[in-house]
Design a protein around this motif. Structure first.
Motif, PDB file in Angstrom:
ATOM      1  N   GLN A 140      93.765  10.920  56.664  1.00 54.19           N
ATOM      2  CA  GLN A 140      93.654  10.220  57.806  1.00 54.19           C
ATOM      3  C   GLN A 140      92.170   9.728  58.373  1.00 54.19           C
ATOM      4  O   GLN A 140      91.803   8.810  58.424  1.00 54.19           O
ATOM      5  CB  GLN A 140      94.646  10.537  58.449  1.00 54.19           C
ATOM      6  N   ILE A 141      91.472  11.172  57.802  1.00 51.68           N
ATOM      7  CA  ILE A 141      90.516  10.912  58.701  1.00 51.68           C
ATOM      8  C   ILE A 141      89.312  10.084  58.067  1.00 51.68           C
ATOM      9  O   ILE A 141      88.469   9.410  58.439  1.00 51.68           O
ATOM     10  CB  ILE A 141      89.506  12.735  58.265  1.00 51.68           C
ATOM     11  N   LYS A 144      90.333   6.557  59.014  1.00 53.56           N
ATOM     12  CA  LYS A 144      89.826   6.520  60.527  1.00 53.56           C
ATOM     13  C   LYS A 144      88.334   6.506  60.173  1.00 53.56           C
ATOM     14  O   LYS A 144      87.264   4.858  60.773  1.00 53.56           O
ATOM     15  CB  LYS A 144      89.894   7.965  61.239  1.00 53.56           C
ATOM     16  N   LEU A 145      87.430   7.167  59.664  1.00 58.00           N
ATOM     17  CA  LEU A 145      85.992   6.718  59.297  1.00 58.00           C
ATOM     18  C   LEU A 145      85.480   5.336  58.296  1.00 58.00           C
ATOM     19  O   LEU A 145      84.747   5.073  59.124  1.00 58.00           O
ATOM     20  CB  LEU A 145      85.755   8.431  58.197  1.00 58.00           C
ATOM     21  N   MET A 148      85.919   2.791  61.047  1.00 59.51           N
ATOM     22  CA  MET A 148      85.071   2.756  61.870  1.00 59.51           C
ATOM     23  C   MET A 148      83.962   2.398  61.578  1.00 59.51           C
ATOM     24  O   MET A 148      82.561   1.495  61.988  1.00 59.51           O
ATOM     25  CB  MET A 148      84.448   4.455  62.604  1.00 59.51           C
ATOM     26  N   GLU A 195      79.364  10.028  65.958  1.00 56.91           N
ATOM     27  CA  GLU A 195      80.918   9.450  66.140  1.00 56.91           C
ATOM     28  C   GLU A 195      81.553  10.742  64.928  1.00 56.91           C
ATOM     29  O   GLU A 195      82.423  11.198  65.521  1.00 56.91           O
ATOM     30  CB  GLU A 195      81.462   8.888  67.152  1.00 56.91           C
ATOM     31  N   ALA A 196      80.688  10.087  64.072  1.00 58.13           N
ATOM     32  CA  ALA A 196      81.803  10.462  62.339  1.00 58.13           C
ATOM     33  C   ALA A 196      81.436  11.894  62.508  1.00 58.13           C
ATOM     34  O   ALA A 196      82.062  12.188  61.899  1.00 58.13           O
ATOM     35  CB  ALA A 196      80.805   9.539  61.768  1.00 58.13           C
ATOM     36  N   VAL A 199      84.377  12.722  64.561  1.00 61.36           N
ATOM     37  CA  VAL A 199      86.379  12.235  63.360  1.00 61.36           C
ATOM     38  C   VAL A 199      85.675  13.765  61.917  1.00 61.36           C
ATOM     39  O   VAL A 199      87.704  13.552  62.037  1.00 61.36           O
ATOM     40  CB  VAL A 199      85.308  11.261  62.825  1.00 61.36           C
ATOM     41  N   ASP A 202      88.176  16.077  63.847  1.00 62.73           N
ATOM     42  CA  ASP A 202      88.981  16.240  64.244  1.00 62.73           C
ATOM     43  C   ASP A 202      89.086  16.794  65.294  1.00 62.73           C
ATOM     44  O   ASP A 202      90.081  16.807  65.859  1.00 62.73           O
ATOM     45  CB  ASP A 202      90.166  16.826  63.411  1.00 62.73           C
ATOM     46  N   ASP A 205      89.772  13.245  71.623  1.00 63.39           N
ATOM     47  CA  ASP A 205      89.048  11.661  72.053  1.00 63.39           C
ATOM     48  C   ASP A 205      87.907  11.536  73.269  1.00 63.39           C
ATOM     49  O   ASP A 205      86.590  11.333  72.160  1.00 63.39           O
ATOM     50  CB  ASP A 205      90.671  10.402  71.963  1.00 63.39           C
ATOM     51  N   ARG A 208      84.894  12.488  71.098  1.00 65.21           N
ATOM     52  CA  ARG A 208      84.637  11.490  69.649  1.00 65.21           C
ATOM     53  C   ARG A 208      84.009  10.939  70.770  1.00 65.21           C
ATOM     54  O   ARG A 208      83.175   9.666  70.638  1.00 65.21           O
ATOM     55  CB  ARG A 208      85.968  10.443  69.288  1.00 65.21           C
ATOM     56  N   ARG A 212      79.759   9.396  71.052  1.00 66.45           N
ATOM     57  CA  ARG A 212      79.527   7.403  70.690  1.00 66.45           C
ATOM     58  C   ARG A 212      78.266   7.144  71.580  1.00 66.45           C
ATOM     59  O   ARG A 212      77.601   6.356  71.073  1.00 66.45           O
ATOM     60  CB  ARG A 212      80.709   7.232  70.269  1.00 66.45           C
TER      61      ARG A 212
END
Length: 299
Positions: A140-141, A144-145, A148, A195-196, A199, A202, A205, A208, A212
Motif C-alpha cells: 500500500q505504501i 501510494k508513492l 504521488m 512528502e515521500a 510516506v 507511514d 497525513d 505529510r 509537502r
C-alpha cells in the motif's frame, strides 16, 4: 550545522545514490535485455554527478520520522532517474537546446537526439519500476508513492510546467503566472521528495502535508536561486551554460522584480520553511540547513 558539514552529508548521500543507480544499471536483467548504446546513454544521463538534492530530501524527511534509511535511499534513487530523464529531454534542441550538463556534454551531444529521447524514456520507466519492486515497503505504501510520483512528474506537475515554460507567451507575465510555472516544473519533484520521506515512514497525513509544504517552499527557492545564478554565475562553476534565460527572452521572477527583490524573497522563503518545520524542533535541523543551502548557494 555549518555548510561544510551539510555538504559532507550531501556528498555521502550522492555517493550512496550513485552506487544504487550503478548497481541497477549494471544488473544482469537490465544489461542482458537492453541495447548497448541505449544503456550507455542512460548511464551518461544519470551517473554524471550532481548534488542529488532530491534523494537527499527523501532520506532526511524519512529520517525525521524514524523510517528505514535504505528504503528512503532506494526511493531517492528512483526519483533521480525521473529527474535525470527530465534533464535529458529538457536539454534537447526542441526544448532548451543545451550542450552542457553538469560539466559534461548533454546526452544528445554525446550520442544523438533519438538516443537521448529514448534514454530519457527508459529512465522514466525505470524509476517507476524501482518504486514498484521495493519489497522492503508494504504494497500500500508503494502504490501510494507511485500514484504521488505520477501526479508530481506528469501533466499536473513537472511535465505541465515544462509545457508552460516552452509555450511562454510574448506578453509580460505576472508574478502569479511565473510562480505557477516554476512550482510545477521545478517544485513538483522537490515537493514529492519531501512528502515521500513521510510516506515511507507511514507518517500521519498532517505530517505529510507539512513536509509537502516545506518541499513546495524549497522548490520555489531552488528555482529563484537558479534564475539568479543564470544571470550572475559562470558556466565553469555551474557546469552548464549561463545567461540563457535573458538570451531567449524567458521571463523569471528575478528579471521581473530585480536582484535585490529576489535576494529578499529568498530570505523570506527560508523564514517560511523554518515556521513550517518548527514543530519538529532540532530533529529538522538538517532539512532546514538544506533549505538555506538551496536558497543561498553560489553554484
Amino acid at each position: 550545522m555549518n555548510q561544510s558539514a551539510l555538504e559532507t552529508k550531501l556528498d555521502d548521500v550522492a555517493k550512496a545514490v550513485g552506487s544504487v543507480l550503478d548497481d541497477v544499471l549494471g544488473s544482469h536483467q537490465l544489461v542482458a535485455g537492453t541495447p548497448h548504446r541505449l544503456l550507455n546513454a542512460m548511464r551518461h544521463g544519470v551517473l554524471n554527478g550532481g548534488k542529488r538534492l532530491r534523494p537527499f530530501l527523501v532520506v532526511e524527511a524519512a529520517k525525521l520520522f524514524g523510517a528505514d534509511a535504505r528504503s528512503a535511499l532506494q526511493i531517492g534513487a528512483a526519483l533521480e532517474c525521473i529527474h535525470s530523464y527530465s534533464l535529458i529531454h529538457d536539454d534537447l534542441p526542441a526544448m532548451d537546446d543545451d550542450d552542457l550538463r553538469r560539466g559534461q556534454p548533454t546526452v544528445h551531444k554525446a550520442y544523438d537526439e533519438a538516443t537521448a529521447i529514448l534514454a530519457g524514456d527508459a529512465l522514466l520507466t525505470l524509476g517507476f519500476g524501482m518504486v514498484g519492486a521495493m519489497e522492503s515497503l508494504a504494497p500500500q505504501i508503494r502504490v501510494k508513492l507511485v500514484a504521488m510520483l505520477a501526479k508530481r512528474a506528469g501533466a499536473p506537475g513537472m511535465v505541465g510546467g515544462q509545457m508552460l515554460d516552452v509555450a511562454t507567451p510574448t506578453h509580460r507575465q505576472s508574478e502569479l503566472e511565473i510562480t505557477r510555472m516554476q512550482a510545477m516544473k521545478t517544485g513538483a519533484l522537490i515537493a514529492f521528495a519531501c512528502e515521500a520521506g513521510a510516506v515511507v515512514a507511514d507518517a500521519p497525513d498532517e505530517d505529510r502535508k507539512r513536509l509537502r509544504r516545506f518541499g513546495e517552499i524549497c522548490g520555489l527557492a531552488f528555482q529563484l536561486a537558479d534564475d539568479l545564478l543564470d544571470e550572475t554565475g559562470d558556466a565553469t562553476s555551474l557546469g552548464k551554460a549561463t545567461g540563457k534565460d535573458q538570451a531567449r527572452g524567458k521571463q523569471t521572477l528575478s528579471a521581473l522584480h530585480g536582484r535585490d527583490w529576489a535576494v529578499q524573497r529568498l530570505d523570506a522563503l527560508v523564514g517560511e520553511a523554518e515556521e513550517v518545520l518548527a514543530p519538529y524542533g532540532d530533529k529538522a535541523a538538517t532539512l532546514l540547513e538544506a533549505m538555506r543551502f538551496v536558497a543561498w548557494r553560489q553554484r
